[in-house]
Design an enzyme around this catalytic site. Structure first.
Site, PDB file in Angstrom:
ATOM      1  N   ASN A   7       6.595  -3.157   6.680  1.00 36.78           N
ATOM      2  CA  ASN A   7       5.251  -3.845   6.345  1.00 36.78           C
ATOM      3  C   ASN A   7       5.352  -4.927   5.454  1.00 36.78           C
ATOM      4  O   ASN A   7       5.197  -4.677   4.231  1.00 36.78           O
ATOM      5  CB  ASN A   7       4.266  -3.047   5.903  1.00 36.78           C
ATOM      6  CG  ASN A   7       2.838  -3.182   5.643  1.00 36.78           C
ATOM      7  OD1 ASN A   7       2.576  -4.645   6.108  1.00 36.78           O
ATOM      8  ND2 ASN A   7       1.982  -2.730   4.964  1.00 36.78           N
ATOM      9  N   LYS A   9       3.113  -7.249   5.093  1.00 38.13           N
ATOM     10  CA  LYS A   9       1.608  -7.841   4.560  1.00 38.13           C
ATOM     11  C   LYS A   9       1.799  -9.370   4.823  1.00 38.13           C
ATOM     12  O   LYS A   9       2.060  -9.570   5.858  1.00 38.13           O
ATOM     13  CB  LYS A   9       1.799  -7.270   3.352  1.00 38.13           C
ATOM     14  CG  LYS A   9       1.901  -5.726   3.095  1.00 38.13           C
ATOM     15  CD  LYS A   9       1.647  -5.127   1.654  1.00 38.13           C
ATOM     16  CE  LYS A   9       1.914  -3.854   1.657  1.00 38.13           C
ATOM     17  NZ  LYS A   9       1.314  -2.910   0.317  1.00 38.13           N
ATOM     18  N   HIS A  93      -4.821   0.545   7.166  1.00 43.25           N
ATOM     19  CA  HIS A  93      -3.963   0.709   5.723  1.00 43.25           C
ATOM     20  C   HIS A  93      -4.990   0.357   4.574  1.00 43.25           C
ATOM     21  O   HIS A  93      -5.984  -0.379   4.821  1.00 43.25           O
ATOM     22  CB  HIS A  93      -2.938  -0.704   5.829  1.00 43.25           C
ATOM     23  CG  HIS A  93      -2.140  -0.749   4.624  1.00 43.25           C
ATOM     24  ND1 HIS A  93      -2.629  -1.194   3.344  1.00 43.25           N
ATOM     25  CD2 HIS A  93      -0.917  -0.618   4.542  1.00 43.25           C
ATOM     26  CE1 HIS A  93      -1.724  -1.062   2.664  1.00 43.25           C
ATOM     27  NE2 HIS A  93      -0.363  -0.811   3.325  1.00 43.25           N
ATOM     28  N   GLU A  95      -5.240  -1.401   2.206  1.00 39.60           N
ATOM     29  CA  GLU A  95      -5.763  -2.844   1.693  1.00 39.60           C
ATOM     30  C   GLU A  95      -6.759  -3.257   2.604  1.00 39.60           C
ATOM     31  O   GLU A  95      -7.603  -3.779   2.227  1.00 39.60           O
ATOM     32  CB  GLU A  95      -4.439  -3.493   1.753  1.00 39.60           C
ATOM     33  CG  GLU A  95      -3.321  -3.451   0.447  1.00 39.60           C
ATOM     34  CD  GLU A  95      -2.138  -3.755   0.701  1.00 39.60           C
ATOM     35  OE1 GLU A  95      -1.610  -4.304   1.881  1.00 39.60           O
ATOM     36  OE2 GLU A  95      -1.178  -3.214  -0.133  1.00 39.60           O
ATOM     37  N   GLU A 164       0.039   7.553   2.597  1.00 40.37           N
ATOM     38  CA  GLU A 164       0.313   6.582   1.634  1.00 40.37           C
ATOM     39  C   GLU A 164      -0.967   6.802   0.632  1.00 40.37           C
ATOM     40  O   GLU A 164      -1.918   6.144   0.474  1.00 40.37           O
ATOM     41  CB  GLU A 164      -0.156   5.159   2.193  1.00 40.37           C
ATOM     42  CG  GLU A 164       0.897   4.858   3.290  1.00 40.37           C
ATOM     43  CD  GLU A 164       1.186   3.382   3.406  1.00 40.37           C
ATOM     44  OE1 GLU A 164       2.439   2.743   3.056  1.00 40.37           O
ATOM     45  OE2 GLU A 164       0.373   2.548   3.645  1.00 40.37           O
ATOM     46  N   GLY A 170       2.663  -0.374  -3.919  1.00 39.55           N
ATOM     47  CA  GLY A 170       3.074  -1.484  -4.627  1.00 39.55           C
ATOM     48  C   GLY A 170       2.992  -1.366  -6.391  1.00 39.55           C
ATOM     49  O   GLY A 170       2.855  -2.427  -6.989  1.00 39.55           O
ATOM     50  N   SER A 202       5.595   2.786  -2.732  1.00 37.71           N
ATOM     51  CA  SER A 202       6.684   2.550  -3.595  1.00 37.71           C
ATOM     52  C   SER A 202       8.130   3.054  -3.375  1.00 37.71           C
ATOM     53  O   SER A 202       8.954   3.545  -3.845  1.00 37.71           O
ATOM     54  CB  SER A 202       6.269   3.035  -5.282  1.00 37.71           C
ATOM     55  OG  SER A 202       5.388   2.186  -5.572  1.00 37.71           O
TER      56      SER A 202
HETATM   57  P1  PGA Z   1       4.952  -0.630  -1.072  1.00 45.59           P
HETATM   58  O1  PGA Z   1       3.934  -0.712   0.158  1.00 45.59           O
HETATM   59  O2  PGA Z   1       6.095   0.026  -0.535  1.00 45.59           O
HETATM   60  O3  PGA Z   1       5.066  -2.170  -1.371  1.00 45.59           O
HETATM   61  O4  PGA Z   1       4.396   0.318  -2.121  1.00 45.59           O
HETATM   62  C1  PGA Z   1       3.551   0.194   1.026  1.00 45.59           C
HETATM   63  C2  PGA Z   1       2.719  -0.041   1.980  1.00 45.59           C
HETATM   64  O5  PGA Z   1       1.577  -0.661   1.646  1.00 45.59           O
HETATM   65  O6  PGA Z   1       2.646   0.127   3.163  1.00 45.59           O
END
Ligand code: PGA
Length: 242
Positions: A7, A9, A93, A95, A164, A170, A202
């Protein structure tokens, strides 16, 4: 079969950088029946990714709109993603839930649109830190799954669920495989057993294998590390050895 989903983003900032990441993938991803790699770049880079990676990886969108087309300025529809070569689309997601106020009801509409377009939706679920502290993990995850997948025949539809935990995304603070395994078991109990389950939050080269082996996940949803092709390719290579 393991799924390793990248992903990107809202990254990177230029075609030049996207080309660099894709060139790294092309060099480092070994094709294997044991792992399905899915790259979800910005929609602007889907054509470039398709041209560079060919059959090395599948493609996915990071979101889609719930209508098939029309006067919806700025949106990308599921049929458009399918036509651009996507086989998958990330939906719900955290976000998008947080910054774009996506509700479970809206997410359910998007999942139906994705399925109708022949895409495999990757439904993201997970609790915030506050919800975890309040002991609401299963309550939150169950509501997100039940409402997100409302009126969908889970025995027939091809769907993936990604657990998640929001606080792990993140932050460099991954959820321990033991704790994630408890939630994965819970999800398997309330959803269909045949739905592949991913862990995200992460994920890095040091912890990836533990989610796929001891915690029993079928794959990983990878954010930050997917922008570092050498590390991402190592994740894929490690998944193939399992
Ligand atoms: P990350 O993001 O690996 O940077 O923690 C995962 C995600 O948001 O799908």
């Amino acid at each position: 079969m393991k799924y390793i989903v990248a992903n990107w983003k809202c990254n990177p900032a230029s075609v030049k950088e996207a080309k660099k990441i894709l060139a790294g993938y092309k060099k480092g991803i070994k094709k294997s029946k044991k792992a399905q790699v899915v790259i979800c770049p910005s929609a602007l880079y889907l054509g470039l990714a398709k041209e560079t990676l060919k059959s090395l990886a599948a493609l996915g969108g990071q979101n889609c709109f719930c209508e098939n087309g029309g006067a919806f300025t700025g949106e990308i529809s599921a049929p458009q993603l399918a036509d651009a070569g996507c086989g998958y689309v990330i939906i719900g997601h955290s976000e998008r839930r947080k910054y774009f106020a996506e509700t479970n009801e809206y997410i359910n509409k998007k999942i139906k649109a994705a399925l109708a377009a022949g895409l495999v939706p990757i439904l993201c679920v997970g609790e915030t830190r506050e919800e975890r502290i309040e002991g609401k993990i299963t309550e939150i995850v169950e509501t997100q799954i039940k409402e997100g997948l409302k009126d969908i025949d889970l025995a027939a539809a091809k769907i993936i669920i990604a657990y998640e935990p929001v606080w792990a995304i993140g932050t460099g603070q991954a959820c321990s495989p033991e704790e994630a395994a408890v939630v994965s078991q819970f999800i398997r109990n309330i959803a269909s057993d045949k739905i592949p389950l991913l862990y995200g939050g992460s994920v890095n080269v040091a912890n990836s294998v533990s989610y796929l082996s001891e915690a029993g996940f079928d794959g990983l949803l990878v954010g930050g590390v997917s922008l570092k092709p050498e590390e991402f390719c190592k994740l894929v290579a490690d998944a193939i050895t399992l």
